[in-house]
Design a protein around this motif. Structure first.
Motif, short mmCIF file in Angstrom:
data_model
loop_
_atom_site.label_atom_id
_atom_site.label_comp_id
_atom_site.label_asym_id
_atom_site.label_seq_id
_atom_site.Cartn_x
_atom_site.Cartn_y
_atom_site.Cartn_z
N ALA A 151 14.65 42.64 47.40
CA ALA A 151 14.93 41.61 46.39
C ALA A 151 16.41 41.52 46.06
CB ALA A 151 14.12 41.88 45.12
N GLU A 152 17.07 42.66 45.90
CA GLU A 152 18.48 42.64 45.53
C GLU A 152 19.34 42.05 46.65
OE1 GLU A 152 19.92 46.31 44.01
OE2 GLU A 152 18.54 46.32 42.29
N ARG A 153 19.01 42.37 47.91
CA ARG A 153 19.78 41.83 49.03
C ARG A 153 19.57 40.32 49.13
NH1 ARG A 153 18.26 43.16 53.90
NH2 ARG A 153 20.28 42.74 54.83
N GLU A 154 18.33 39.88 48.96
CA GLU A 154 18.04 38.45 49.06
C GLU A 154 18.76 37.67 47.95
OE1 GLU A 154 16.64 36.65 51.26
OE2 GLU A 154 15.66 38.12 52.55
N LEU A 155 18.70 38.20 46.73
CA LEU A 155 19.34 37.50 45.62
C LEU A 155 20.86 37.57 45.72
CD1 LEU A 155 16.95 38.48 42.71
CD2 LEU A 155 17.40 36.19 43.56
N SER A 156 21.39 38.65 46.27
CA SER A 156 22.84 38.73 46.49
C SER A 156 23.30 37.64 47.45
CB SER A 156 23.22 40.11 47.04
OG SER A 156 23.03 41.12 46.07
N ALA A 157 22.48 37.39 48.50
CA ALA A 157 22.84 36.35 49.47
C ALA A 157 22.84 34.98 48.81
CB ALA A 157 21.86 36.38 50.63
N MET A 158 22.00 34.79 47.80
CA MET A 158 21.94 33.50 47.12
C MET A 158 23.14 33.26 46.21
SD MET A 158 17.95 33.03 46.10
CE MET A 158 16.68 32.87 47.36
N LEU A 159 23.96 34.28 45.99
CA LEU A 159 25.17 34.12 45.19
C LEU A 159 26.34 33.59 46.02
CD1 LEU A 159 25.07 37.42 43.08
CD2 LEU A 159 24.37 35.13 42.38
N ASP A 160 26.22 33.69 47.34
CA ASP A 160 27.30 33.25 48.22
C ASP A 160 27.33 31.72 48.32
OD1 ASP A 160 27.83 35.90 48.72
OD2 ASP A 160 26.57 35.97 50.52
N GLU A 161 28.47 31.20 48.72
CA GLU A 161 28.58 29.77 48.98
C GLU A 161 27.96 29.45 50.33
OE1 GLU A 161 32.03 26.27 49.10
OE2 GLU A 161 32.52 28.31 48.47
N ALA A 162 27.16 28.41 50.38
CA ALA A 162 26.46 28.05 51.62
C ALA A 162 27.44 27.46 52.64
CB ALA A 162 25.35 27.05 51.32
N PRO A 163 27.20 27.70 53.93
CA PRO A 163 28.04 27.09 54.96
C PRO A 163 27.74 25.60 55.09
CG PRO A 163 26.21 28.24 55.97
CD PRO A 163 26.12 28.54 54.50
N VAL A 164 28.61 24.89 55.79
CA VAL A 164 28.40 23.48 56.08
C VAL A 164 27.82 23.37 57.49
CG1 VAL A 164 29.48 21.23 56.40
CG2 VAL A 164 30.28 22.75 54.57
N ASP A 165 26.60 22.83 57.57
CA ASP A 165 25.95 22.63 58.86
C ASP A 165 25.89 21.15 59.18
OD1 ASP A 165 25.53 25.34 59.10
OD2 ASP A 165 23.47 25.27 58.33
N LEU A 166 26.04 20.84 60.44
CA LEU A 166 25.93 19.47 60.92
C LEU A 166 24.78 19.38 61.93
CD1 LEU A 166 29.72 18.82 61.68
CD2 LEU A 166 28.49 18.30 59.55
N ARG A 167 24.03 18.29 61.87
CA ARG A 167 23.01 18.02 62.89
C ARG A 167 23.55 16.97 63.85
NH1 ARG A 167 19.83 14.10 63.90
NH2 ARG A 167 20.17 13.14 61.85
N VAL A 168 23.48 17.27 65.12
CA VAL A 168 23.94 16.34 66.14
C VAL A 168 22.89 15.26 66.32
CG1 VAL A 168 24.55 16.08 68.57
CG2 VAL A 168 25.31 18.10 67.28
N ASN A 169 23.31 14.00 66.30
CA ASN A 169 22.41 12.86 66.45
C ASN A 169 22.19 12.59 67.93
OD1 ASN A 169 20.98 10.49 66.30
ND2 ASN A 169 22.67 9.25 65.53
N THR A 170 21.03 12.99 68.44
CA THR A 170 20.76 12.87 69.87
C THR A 170 20.51 11.42 70.29
OG1 THR A 170 18.43 13.40 69.41
CG2 THR A 170 19.88 15.21 70.11
N LEU A 171 20.46 10.49 69.35
CA LEU A 171 20.42 9.07 69.72
C LEU A 171 21.75 8.61 70.29
CD1 LEU A 171 18.54 7.55 66.64
CD2 LEU A 171 17.61 7.92 68.94
N LYS A 172 22.82 9.38 69.99
CA LYS A 172 24.16 8.95 70.38
C LYS A 172 24.94 9.97 71.20
CE LYS A 172 25.01 5.63 66.66
NZ LYS A 172 26.00 5.14 65.67
N THR A 173 24.58 11.25 71.12
CA THR A 173 25.39 12.26 71.81
C THR A 173 24.58 13.53 71.98
OG1 THR A 173 27.55 13.37 71.81
CG2 THR A 173 26.41 13.22 69.70
N ASP A 174 25.21 14.57 72.50
CA ASP A 174 24.57 15.88 72.60
C ASP A 174 25.45 16.91 71.91
OD1 ASP A 174 26.54 17.02 74.55
OD2 ASP A 174 25.68 15.50 75.87
#
Length: 474
Positions: free
Chosen positions: A188-211
């Motif tokens: 529990a402590e490890r999971e909640l500690s991770a929730m204190l961090d700033e989330a990364p920025v993820d991008l989804r590639v649009n396979t209608l236009k590129t790979d």
């Protein structure tokens, strides 16, 4: 503090610029530190006062103050989101300082920002605060005797203290700490500690236009360093710090979309295929709708439903940018809308990404943890059950109902699935997410036990998500 006058003055027709704004050599404006501090106090007070999420409140705040430049917005936002992430600990230290000095204090945004300066920035009360709390226009008022006494008392204190209860150390409401402890046990402590961090920025590639490879190379050419996401075959994680995505050609041309890796997996595990009839039952602003449209290669019928016309309208811009042409948007009066009855048993896939507590997104929305109450959770559980029952009506024999939340609480996740199957044992069965994962994603193997999917920020470095796949058998 009086708000800056907006518009143009009557004499020279020039935009009004507050006196706390100066100019760099290149002519761009910047705010002095004291003015930034007052803006942070103002914004934090607005976030506390209104029920809307903090990011929406911040967007409106800056939109009404066009004179605030990008670097100042960044500094103000960093302060505000830092206070939100450290809310419980700063509050604890303020109460500690008030008790130690015998002061009576009614906490405000100003007090929490003051505590952040002392605890996080390690300022010295008698040296540094005088130049910030000046009572000048657009700057914070001078500190009262009580405020100065508390500032001196907490000066130099660490963020963490062994005397803090676990709920304070891990920034959760008292009532929910026991639920996390029961869910994660020793982790529990490890999971909640991770929730204190700033989330990364993820991008989804649009396979209608590129790979993914082409998109990664194009981003690198624009100065954005990325790496492939570990679980999603469509994801790229930004590793070059904060990026102004609106200034990237790749983003404006619809080749990539901002979407957490976990959210990408939800859309993938729906297993929408070209030519199918698919419903995104709680589509919102369309993040997963875009993923479904790409998976269908614009072939077939995709209906994006939501009870909010405004959210669906916002999705229209994203759909056009992405080149998603097979989507019909439909506003529902509720999950029991008559349209559902008319469309019963006609869809191959139905995704129900249900409204939830959002406990899995606390890294991105630290204010959400303080808006959550036990009563709100109970209300959501009832609505989730109703959405499951209604969305199930749309599924044809052999089709699938995919239930998802961005929560980590079991009563919103497996608890809902077990209750649903208890009522529909003859018509629906739980299909192994591990099997779907192997068919759709392949490598790496599905995290967890394979029956359902449960993602966590600590183990998977994604937002917290739950996914269950139900198949209509009769």
């Amino acid at each position: 503090m009086p708000r800056p006058v907006r518009g143009r003055d009557g004499a020279g027709g020039m935009p009004y610029i507050p006196p706390s704004i100066s100019f760099c050599r290149n002519g761009s404006p910047f705010m002095h530190n004291a003015a930034r501090l007052q803006a942070a106090i103002e914004l934090l007070a607005e976030i506390e006062a209104v029920p809307r999420p903090a990011d929406g409140t911040a967007s409106a705040y800056f939109r009404d103050r066009r004179f605030i430049g990008s670097k100042d917005r960044r500094a103000i936002s960093d302060r505000v989101w830092g206070v939100l992430r450290r809310w419980a600990k700063l509050t604890w230290w303020l109460h500690w300082g008030a008790m130690r000095t015998g002061r009576d204090i009614k906490l405000t945004a100003r007090h929490r920002v003051l505590a952040d300066l002392m605890i996080t920035d390690h300022l010295k009360a008698d040296e540094d605060l005088i130049g910030l709390f000046t009572s000048d226009r657009h700057c914070p008022d001078r500190l009262s005797n009580s405020e100065m006494a508390i500032a001196r008392a907490i000066q130099g204190r660490p963020q963490w203290s062994k005397d803090m209860p676990p709920a304070v150390r891990f920034e959760v409401p008292d009532w929910i700490w026991s639920r996390f402890a029961g869910l994660y046990g020793e982790e529990a402590e490890r999971e909640l500690s991770a929730m204190l961090d700033e989330a990364p920025v993820d991008l989804r590639v649009n396979t209608l236009k590129t790979d993914r490879a082409t998109a990664a190379a194009a981003l690198e050419a624009e100065g954005v360093r990325v790496e492939p996401t570990r679980l999603s075959p469509l994801g790229l994680r930004v590793r070059s710090g904060r990026v102004n995505l609106g200034g990237l050609k790749l983003f404006n041309d619809g080749l990539v979309e901002v979407q957490d890796e976990g959210s990408q997996l939800v859309a993938l595990l729906t297993d929408a295929r070209p030519g199918m009839a698919v419903v995104d039952f709680c589509a919102g602003a369309g993040g997963k709708t875009l993923g479904l449209a790409a998976a269908m290669a614009n072939k077939g019928r995709l209906v994006a439903c939501d009870v909010s016309e405004g959210r669906l309208e916002r999705s229209a811009v994203r759909l056009k940018r992405a080149g998603a042409h097979n989507v019909t948007r439909r506003v529902l009066s509720s999950e029991q809308d008559k349209w559902v009855k008319r469309q019963a048993r006609t869809y191959d896939r139905v995704l129900a990404d249900a409204p939830c507590t959002g406990t899995g997104t606390w890294r991105r929305n630290p204010d959400a943890r303080w808006r959550l109450t036990a009563e709100h959770l109970e209300d959501l559980k009832g609505r989730q059950a109703s959405i499951l029952q209604s969305a199930a009506r749309l599924v044809k024999p052999g089709g699938r109902l995919v239930y998802a939340t961005c929560s980590v609480l079991p009563e919103e996740n497996r608890g809902q699935i077990d209750a649903f199957l208890a009522q529909h044992a003859e018509t629906f069965r739980l299909k192994s997410v591990g099997e779907v994962w192997a068919e759709v994603i392949g490598s790496p193997t599905c995290p967890g036990d394979g029956e359902t999917l449960r993602l966590t920020p600590c183990r998977d470095d994604t937002d917290g998500f739950f996914v269950a796949v139900l198949e209509r058998t009769a």
